[in-house]
Design an enzyme around this catalytic site. Structure first.
Site, PDB file in Angstrom:
ATOM      1  N   PHE A  13     -87.869 149.096  -4.675  1.00 22.67           N
ATOM      2  CA  PHE A  13     -89.309 149.341  -4.769  1.00 22.67           C
ATOM      3  C   PHE A  13     -89.553 150.839  -4.629  1.00 22.67           C
ATOM      4  O   PHE A  13     -89.141 151.454  -3.636  1.00 22.67           O
ATOM      5  CB  PHE A  13     -90.044 148.559  -3.682  1.00 22.67           C
ATOM      6  CG  PHE A  13     -89.842 147.078  -3.798  1.00 22.67           C
ATOM      7  CD1 PHE A  13     -90.656 146.318  -4.633  1.00 22.67           C
ATOM      8  CD2 PHE A  13     -88.830 146.441  -3.103  1.00 22.67           C
ATOM      9  CE1 PHE A  13     -90.469 144.959  -4.762  1.00 22.67           C
ATOM     10  CE2 PHE A  13     -88.630 145.074  -3.225  1.00 22.67           C
ATOM     11  CZ  PHE A  13     -89.453 144.331  -4.052  1.00 22.67           C
ATOM     12  N   VAL A  21     -86.514 149.609  -0.225  1.00 20.81           N
ATOM     13  CA  VAL A  21     -87.790 150.312  -0.325  1.00 20.81           C
ATOM     14  C   VAL A  21     -87.513 151.793  -0.162  1.00 20.81           C
ATOM     15  O   VAL A  21     -86.881 152.209   0.819  1.00 20.81           O
ATOM     16  CB  VAL A  21     -88.763 149.827   0.778  1.00 20.81           C
ATOM     17  CG1 VAL A  21     -90.085 150.567   0.693  1.00 20.81           C
ATOM     18  CG2 VAL A  21     -88.973 148.325   0.684  1.00 20.81           C
ATOM     19  N   CYS A  22     -87.985 152.599  -1.097  1.00 16.68           N
ATOM     20  CA  CYS A  22     -87.788 154.049  -1.014  1.00 16.68           C
ATOM     21  C   CYS A  22     -88.503 154.583   0.224  1.00 16.68           C
ATOM     22  O   CYS A  22     -89.725 154.433   0.364  1.00 16.68           O
ATOM     23  CB  CYS A  22     -88.317 154.730  -2.266  1.00 16.68           C
ATOM     24  SG  CYS A  22     -88.199 156.532  -2.179  1.00 16.68           S
ATOM     25  N   THR A  23     -87.773 155.192   1.123  1.00 21.02           N
ATOM     26  CA  THR A  23     -88.327 155.694   2.375  1.00 21.02           C
ATOM     27  C   THR A  23     -89.419 156.725   2.142  1.00 21.02           C
ATOM     28  O   THR A  23     -90.499 156.647   2.737  1.00 21.02           O
ATOM     29  CB  THR A  23     -87.211 156.303   3.248  1.00 21.02           C
ATOM     30  OG1 THR A  23     -86.220 155.307   3.481  1.00 21.02           O
ATOM     31  CG2 THR A  23     -87.748 156.793   4.570  1.00 21.02           C
ATOM     32  N   ALA A  83     -92.530 155.167   0.702  1.00 18.11           N
ATOM     33  CA  ALA A  83     -93.157 154.313   1.708  1.00 18.11           C
ATOM     34  C   ALA A  83     -93.930 155.142   2.731  1.00 18.11           C
ATOM     35  O   ALA A  83     -95.069 154.810   3.074  1.00 18.11           O
ATOM     36  CB  ALA A  83     -92.102 153.451   2.394  1.00 18.11           C
TER      37      ALA A  83
END
Length: 128
Positions: free
Chosen positions: A39, A77-79, A82
């Site tokens: 994501f 999930v891309c840090t 996010a």
């Protein structure tokens, strides 16, 4: 075939995430290998546990979680994306107060290095 899915669309407001989810279910029904779902950009909203759809709407966040539980699909999930959008794992508000983040269970914060690794291991990457 081994697939990685890249989701750019938010859980609600666009069709991207819903289409990605249905595509993932189709892959698994056809006994294809779904290595991971990554994501990115607004796609990180799919990992926000605070998202509550109306009672008569499909709960896409729970659907992603069910996909992980049933098939052990990795939900990355891309840090950076996010953090920019307020999806956090744990954050210290002050020295006395600790607030649990809003990252939904089974979603895992990771970097673009994980996406690159997934792309290298897979035959196809499909972007939504």
């Amino acid at each position: 075939m081994n697939y990685t899915i890249l989701v750019h669309g938010a859980a609600y407001g666009t069709q991207n995430a819903s289409s990605a989810f249905l595509f993932c279910k189709s892959l698994l029904a056809l006994n294809q290998i779904l290595h991971s779902v990554f994501f990115y950009c607004d796609g990180v909203y799919n990992a926000n546990s605070m998202t509550t759809p109306a009672v008569d709407e499909f709960n896409l966040i729970q659907a992603w979680q069910s996909l992980h539980k049933k098939y052990q699909v990795k939900l990355y999930v891309c840090t950076s994306a996010a953090l920019r959008r307020g999806v956090i794992e744990d954050e210290s508000i002050s020295k006395k107060n600790i607030q649990k983040g809003n990252l939904a269970i089974f979603f895992q914060l990771s970097g673009l290095l994980e996406l690159a690794d997934s792309m290298q291991k897979c035959d196809r990457i499909i972007q939504f």
